[in-house]
Design a protein around this motif. Structure first.
Motif, PDB file in Angstrom:
ATOM      1  N   SER A  83       0.819  -1.204   0.000  1.00  0.00           N
ATOM      2  CA  SER A  83       0.000   0.000   0.000  1.00  0.00           C
ATOM      3  C   SER A  83       0.860   1.264   0.000  1.00  0.00           C
ATOM      4  CB  SER A  83      -0.924  -0.007   1.222  1.00  0.00           C
ATOM      5  OG  SER A  83      -1.683   1.168   1.274  1.00  0.00           O
ATOM      6  N   LEU A  84       1.929   1.257   0.787  1.00  0.00           N
ATOM      7  CA  LEU A  84       2.822   2.416   0.828  1.00  0.00           C
ATOM      8  C   LEU A  84       3.456   2.668  -0.538  1.00  0.00           C
ATOM      9  CD1 LEU A  84       4.577   1.821   4.261  1.00  0.00           C
ATOM     10  CD2 LEU A  84       2.877   3.581   3.720  1.00  0.00           C
ATOM     11  N   HIS A  85       3.793   1.603  -1.242  1.00  0.00           N
ATOM     12  CA  HIS A  85       4.401   1.739  -2.568  1.00  0.00           C
ATOM     13  C   HIS A  85       3.362   2.087  -3.633  1.00  0.00           C
ATOM     14  CE1 HIS A  85       8.569   0.703  -1.734  1.00  0.00           C
ATOM     15  NE2 HIS A  85       8.080  -0.095  -0.792  1.00  0.00           N
ATOM     16  N   ALA A  86       2.075   1.877  -3.318  1.00  0.00           N
ATOM     17  CA  ALA A  86       0.995   2.203  -4.253  1.00  0.00           C
ATOM     18  C   ALA A  86       0.326   3.521  -3.859  1.00  0.00           C
ATOM     19  CB  ALA A  86      -0.015   1.070  -4.295  1.00  0.00           C
ATOM     20  N   ASP A  87       1.113   4.455  -3.337  1.00  0.00           N
ATOM     21  CA  ASP A  87       0.619   5.785  -2.983  1.00  0.00           C
ATOM     22  C   ASP A  87      -0.458   5.724  -1.905  1.00  0.00           C
ATOM     23  OD1 ASP A  87       1.113   8.455  -3.326  1.00  0.00           O
ATOM     24  OD2 ASP A  87      -0.330   8.710  -4.951  1.00  0.00           O
ATOM     25  N   ASN A  88      -0.262   4.849  -0.917  1.00  0.00           N
ATOM     26  CA  ASN A  88      -1.124   4.702   0.264  1.00  0.00           C
ATOM     27  C   ASN A  88      -2.542   4.210  -0.044  1.00  0.00           C
ATOM     28  OD1 ASN A  88       1.048   5.648   1.759  1.00  0.00           O
ATOM     29  ND2 ASN A  88       0.309   7.744   1.753  1.00  0.00           N
ATOM     30  N   ALA A  89      -2.703   3.457  -1.104  1.00  0.00           N
ATOM     31  CA  ALA A  89      -4.013   2.913  -1.462  1.00  0.00           C
ATOM     32  C   ALA A  89      -4.502   1.960  -0.376  1.00  0.00           C
ATOM     33  CB  ALA A  89      -3.925   2.178  -2.793  1.00  0.00           C
ATOM     34  N   ASP A  90      -5.701   2.216   0.131  1.00  0.00           N
ATOM     35  CA  ASP A  90      -6.353   1.390   1.156  1.00  0.00           C
ATOM     36  C   ASP A  90      -5.494   1.219   2.409  1.00  0.00           C
ATOM     37  OD1 ASP A  90      -8.615   0.957  -0.455  1.00  0.00           O
ATOM     38  OD2 ASP A  90      -7.632  -0.726  -1.458  1.00  0.00           O
ATOM     39  N   LEU A  91      -4.696   2.192   2.743  1.00  0.00           N
ATOM     40  CA  LEU A  91      -3.798   2.071   3.887  1.00  0.00           C
ATOM     41  C   LEU A  91      -4.560   1.877   5.194  1.00  0.00           C
ATOM     42  CD1 LEU A  91      -0.906   2.029   4.896  1.00  0.00           C
ATOM     43  CD2 LEU A  91      -1.011   4.517   5.108  1.00  0.00           C
ATOM     44  N   ASP A  92      -5.635   2.633   5.397  1.00  0.00           N
ATOM     45  CA  ASP A  92      -6.392   2.508   6.645  1.00  0.00           C
ATOM     46  C   ASP A  92      -7.004   1.117   6.805  1.00  0.00           C
ATOM     47  OD1 ASP A  92      -5.782   5.066   7.493  1.00  0.00           O
ATOM     48  OD2 ASP A  92      -7.594   5.950   6.634  1.00  0.00           O
ATOM     49  N   VAL A  93      -7.431   0.510   5.715  1.00  0.00           N
ATOM     50  CA  VAL A  93      -7.973  -0.853   5.756  1.00  0.00           C
ATOM     51  C   VAL A  93      -6.887  -1.832   6.183  1.00  0.00           C
ATOM     52  CG1 VAL A  93      -8.949  -2.711   4.353  1.00  0.00           C
ATOM     53  CG2 VAL A  93      -9.716  -0.357   4.018  1.00  0.00           C
ATOM     54  N   HIS A  94      -5.698  -1.668   5.641  1.00  0.00           N
ATOM     55  CA  HIS A  94      -4.590  -2.566   5.971  1.00  0.00           C
ATOM     56  C   HIS A  94      -4.095  -2.353   7.403  1.00  0.00           C
ATOM     57  CE1 HIS A  94      -4.690  -3.948   1.930  1.00  0.00           C
ATOM     58  NE2 HIS A  94      -4.271  -2.806   1.410  1.00  0.00           N
ATOM     59  N   ILE A  95      -4.150  -1.110   7.883  1.00  0.00           N
ATOM     60  CA  ILE A  95      -3.775  -0.847   9.273  1.00  0.00           C
ATOM     61  C   ILE A  95      -4.759  -1.539  10.213  1.00  0.00           C
ATOM     62  CG2 ILE A  95      -3.551   0.928  11.051  1.00  0.00           C
ATOM     63  CD1 ILE A  95      -2.500   2.809   8.851  1.00  0.00           C
ATOM     64  N   ALA A  96      -6.042  -1.474   9.905  1.00  0.00           N
ATOM     65  CA  ALA A  96      -7.055  -2.142  10.735  1.00  0.00           C
ATOM     66  C   ALA A  96      -6.831  -3.648  10.748  1.00  0.00           C
ATOM     67  CB  ALA A  96      -8.453  -1.803  10.227  1.00  0.00           C
ATOM     68  N   ALA A  97      -6.478  -4.225   9.594  1.00  0.00           N
ATOM     69  CA  ALA A  97      -6.200  -5.662   9.525  1.00  0.00           C
ATOM     70  C   ALA A  97      -4.962  -6.004  10.343  1.00  0.00           C
ATOM     71  CB  ALA A  97      -6.015  -6.092   8.073  1.00  0.00           C
ATOM     72  N   LEU A  98      -3.948  -5.147  10.286  1.00  0.00           N
ATOM     73  CA  LEU A  98      -2.738  -5.369  11.079  1.00  0.00           C
ATOM     74  C   LEU A  98      -3.052  -5.288  12.560  1.00  0.00           C
ATOM     75  CD1 LEU A  98       0.328  -5.714  11.379  1.00  0.00           C
ATOM     76  CD2 LEU A  98       0.528  -3.225  11.162  1.00  0.00           C
ATOM     77  N   LYS A  99      -3.849  -4.327  12.954  1.00  0.00           N
ATOM     78  CA  LYS A  99      -4.221  -4.171  14.360  1.00  0.00           C
ATOM     79  C   LYS A  99      -4.936  -5.427  14.866  1.00  0.00           C
ATOM     80  CE  LYS A  99      -6.658  -1.004  17.425  1.00  0.00           C
ATOM     81  NZ  LYS A  99      -7.443   0.235  17.498  1.00  0.00           N
ATOM     82  N   ALA A 100      -5.844  -5.958  14.071  1.00  0.00           N
ATOM     83  CA  ALA A 100      -6.558  -7.184  14.446  1.00  0.00           C
ATOM     84  C   ALA A 100      -5.603  -8.377  14.509  1.00  0.00           C
ATOM     85  CB  ALA A 100      -7.686  -7.449  13.453  1.00  0.00           C
TER      86      ALA A 100
END
Length: 76
Positions: free
Chosen positions: A16-33
């Motif tokens: 996501s970081l390399h794709a200009d932060n695409a869906d970053l918040d979704v991936h952060i939530a998945a990481l948190k879980a």
């Protein structure tokens, strides 16, 4: 669909970081879980894989993730 592991979620964040932060918040939530399921308190990232591997970029990432409830550490 199975829940992503910490490693899977971390890799998706790198992508996501390399794709200009695409869906970053979704991936952060998945990481948190994933961290909660694994009983871990913090996510560990490799600074060499970051888009902005400088002090400013790392601190910005830590602050952004902290606002979303994830503590970020970097490999030495």
């Amino acid at each position: 669909m199975s829940e992503p592991t910490v490693a899977d979620a971390t890799n998706r964040i790198y992508e996501s970081l390399h794709a200009d932060n695409a869906d970053l918040d979704v991936h952060i939530a998945a990481l948190k879980a994933a961290l909660a399921r694994a009983g871990l308190k913090e996510a560990v990232f490799d600074p060499a894989r970051l888009v902005q591997n400088n002090r400013s970029g790392r601190k910005l990432m830590q602050a952004y993730f902290r606002q979303r409830g994830v503590t970020v550490k970097y490999l030495a």
